[in-house]
Design a protein around this motif. Structure first.
Motif, PDB file in Angstrom:
ATOM      1  N   UNK A 246       0.826  -1.215   0.000  1.00 16.68           N
ATOM      2  CA  UNK A 246       0.000   0.000   0.000  1.00 16.68           C
ATOM      3  C   UNK A 246       0.857   1.262   0.000  1.00 16.68           C
ATOM      4  N   UNK A 247       1.955   1.234   0.759  1.00 11.91           N
ATOM      5  CA  UNK A 247       2.829   2.412   0.847  1.00 11.91           C
ATOM      6  C   UNK A 247       3.609   2.620  -0.445  1.00 11.91           C
ATOM      7  N   UNK A 248       3.936   1.543  -1.133  1.00 12.18           N
ATOM      8  CA  UNK A 248       4.605   1.673  -2.437  1.00 12.18           C
ATOM      9  C   UNK A 248       3.639   2.288  -3.447  1.00 12.18           C
ATOM     10  N   UNK A 249       2.421   1.795  -3.463  1.00 14.48           N
ATOM     11  CA  UNK A 249       1.445   2.272  -4.443  1.00 14.48           C
ATOM     12  C   UNK A 249       0.998   3.708  -4.166  1.00 14.48           C
ATOM     13  N   UNK A 250       1.033   4.115  -2.906  1.00 15.61           N
ATOM     14  CA  UNK A 250       0.647   5.492  -2.582  1.00 15.61           C
ATOM     15  C   UNK A 250       1.781   6.482  -2.839  1.00 15.61           C
ATOM     16  N   UNK A 251       2.986   5.966  -3.053  1.00 13.99           N
ATOM     17  CA  UNK A 251       4.144   6.823  -3.252  1.00 13.99           C
ATOM     18  C   UNK A 251       4.878   7.174  -1.968  1.00 13.99           C
ATOM     19  N   UNK A 252       4.394   6.701  -0.822  1.00 16.24           N
ATOM     20  CA  UNK A 252       5.081   6.967   0.443  1.00 16.24           C
ATOM     21  C   UNK A 252       6.489   6.393   0.416  1.00 16.24           C
ATOM     22  N   UNK A 253       6.600   5.175  -0.058  1.00 15.24           N
ATOM     23  CA  UNK A 253       7.903   4.533  -0.188  1.00 15.24           C
ATOM     24  C   UNK A 253       8.494   4.862  -1.555  1.00 15.24           C
ATOM     25  N   UNK A 254       9.719   5.393  -1.549  1.00 13.74           N
ATOM     26  CA  UNK A 254      10.366   5.714  -2.808  1.00 13.74           C
ATOM     27  C   UNK A 254      10.936   4.493  -3.498  1.00 13.74           C
ATOM     28  N   UNK A 255      11.436   3.543  -2.698  1.00 10.96           N
ATOM     29  CA  UNK A 255      12.001   2.315  -3.246  1.00 10.96           C
ATOM     30  C   UNK A 255      12.119   1.299  -2.118  1.00 10.96           C
ATOM     31  N   UNK A 256      12.180   0.032  -2.497  1.00 14.34           N
ATOM     32  CA  UNK A 256      12.414  -1.043  -1.536  1.00 14.34           C
ATOM     33  C   UNK A 256      13.370  -2.042  -2.169  1.00 14.34           C
ATOM     34  N   UNK A 257      14.205  -2.636  -1.343  1.00 14.45           N
ATOM     35  CA  UNK A 257      15.131  -3.675  -1.788  1.00 14.45           C
ATOM     36  C   UNK A 257      15.048  -4.804  -0.778  1.00 14.45           C
ATOM     37  N   UNK A 258      14.510  -5.933  -1.207  1.00 14.82           N
ATOM     38  CA  UNK A 258      14.140  -7.014  -0.293  1.00 14.82           C
ATOM     39  C   UNK A 258      14.839  -8.313  -0.678  1.00 14.82           C
ATOM     40  N   UNK A 259      15.703  -8.788   0.191  1.00 13.75           N
ATOM     41  CA  UNK A 259      16.300 -10.101  -0.029  1.00 13.75           C
ATOM     42  C   UNK A 259      15.481 -11.193   0.647  1.00 13.75           C
ATOM     43  N   UNK A 260      14.525 -10.796   1.478  1.00 21.08           N
ATOM     44  CA  UNK A 260      13.648 -11.733   2.178  1.00 21.08           C
ATOM     45  C   UNK A 260      12.218 -11.213   2.112  1.00 21.08           C
ATOM     46  N   UNK A 261      11.265 -12.125   2.107  1.00 23.06           N
ATOM     47  CA  UNK A 261       9.848 -11.770   2.112  1.00 23.06           C
ATOM     48  C   UNK A 261       9.108 -12.693   3.057  1.00 23.06           C
TER      49      UNK A 261
END
Length: 332
Positions: A246-261
């Motif tokens: 939700x935060x990615x789609x709203x633009x709150x998060x500029x980027x994420x880099x995830x080695x684990x989920x």
């Protein structure tokens, strides 16, 4: 001197075998090898072994009881994290649980690599280059040393991240229950609220337990800076995936880099290219242009594989001799 038998599950010929064979000779250990993960179907192979070595196979109450009934005294996981093992069941069946340790450089440098890739829009740069789109709009990055980096969890790996980051000149904030003087040379300890509200990049290096499960959630995300970058090389359960999306789609998060989920068990380290991806959160996250997802690879160096095998086997010998075992996580 008789050899101790250790049953090794998820034995990998392409990387671990060399170290298992060499170290088992040096430590005078007899290996019982199973290339598959532990299941109820193959559990009888443990008969005659007091110790077993696994990777990330979930050990629930049923498997724990069956191991106990076959005389197993200890489960050693060739991973730092041990949240895939039911510790309540371990207590019920008096099972000792040990984890692995390895050089901190692999994960620490991978985390820094992800920070830099995310801050420079590297996923989009590479995707465009693959189709010969060499245009500039949308690819402008951020000056890395100017970004304030928040480190959540300053254990062995977190401390190495801080030490290696110190050469870049970034302001570094740290949240951890325990303060270390060495960390203070390069970073400032702050409380959790200050870290998440003041950091341009937040990198997770905490273990997963009941206390910090979903520590990145709807409420904490709302208190972060706009366009914050989230990096996770620790455990997927530290982040509420729905809130993250939700935060990615709203633009709150500029980027994420995830080695684990979250809920990655059964997915990573398997060839699933001809199968539907059953983890919906992972399927969604992989498709965002500003989200880098790698399949739990931060640890994966030659030194780290050696160290995981060594600590797993040495741990068994220490348990057998009744000596102090630095890798035991239950009972402490």
């Amino acid at each position: 001197m008789s050899k101790e038998k250790v049953c090794v599950f998820s034995y990998r010929d392409f990387d671990e075998a060399e170290y298992f064979q060499k170290l088992s000779r040096e430590l005078n250990i007899e290996l019982i090898i199973c290339r598959d993960g532990l299941t109820l179907e193959n559990i009888d192979i443990v008969k005659g072994c007091r110790y077993i070595s696994i990777i990330t196979t979930p050990i629930d109450n049923v498997l724990m009881k069956e191991l106990h009934d076959r005389g197993v005294k200890m489960v050693s996981t060739r991973s730092i994290g041990f949240d895939h093992i039911n510790l309540k069941s371990a207590a019920q069946y008096n099972m000792h649980i040990c984890h692995a340790s390895y050089s901190t450089n692999g994960v620490a440098d991978y985390a820094i690599m992800l920070m830099m890739m995310a801050s420079r829009n590297m996923k989009r740069i590479l995707q465009r280059a693959d189709i010969q789109d060499f245009s500039l709009p949308g690819l402008q990055g951020r000056e890395f040393p100017k970004l304030t980096i928040g480190i959540i969890g300053a254990g062995r790996i977190g401390q190495t991240v801080i030490k290696h980051l110190s050469g870049f000149g970034n302001p570094i904030l740290v949240y951890d229950k325990y303060q270390v003087d060495e960390v203070k040379k390069h970073a400032h300890y702050v409380d959790y609220d200050e870290l998440i509200s003041q950091s341009d990049i937040i990198s997770l290096h905490a273990p997963l337990n009941e206390e910090n499960y979903h520590m990145i959630n709807e409420h904490t995300l709302a208190r972060m800076k706009d366009k914050v970058i989230i990096v996770n090389t620790a455990r997927g359960g530290l982040i509420d995936s729905t809130a993250l999306i939700n935060a990615i789609e709203s633009g709150k998060i500029g980027a994420a880099a995830l080695d684990v989920v979250e809920d990655e068990f059964g997915l990573y380290y398997n060839d699933l290219k001809s199968q539907p991806l059953t983890n919906r959160h992972l399927a969604i996250l992989r498709n965002y242009p500003n989200v880098i997802v790698t399949p739990h690879m931060a640890f994966y160096t030659d030194q780290d594989v050696h160290d995981m095998v060594y600590s797993s086997l040495k741990s068994c010998l220490l348990e057998a001799s009744g000596e102090k075992n630095p890798w035991r996580v239950y009972p402490r």
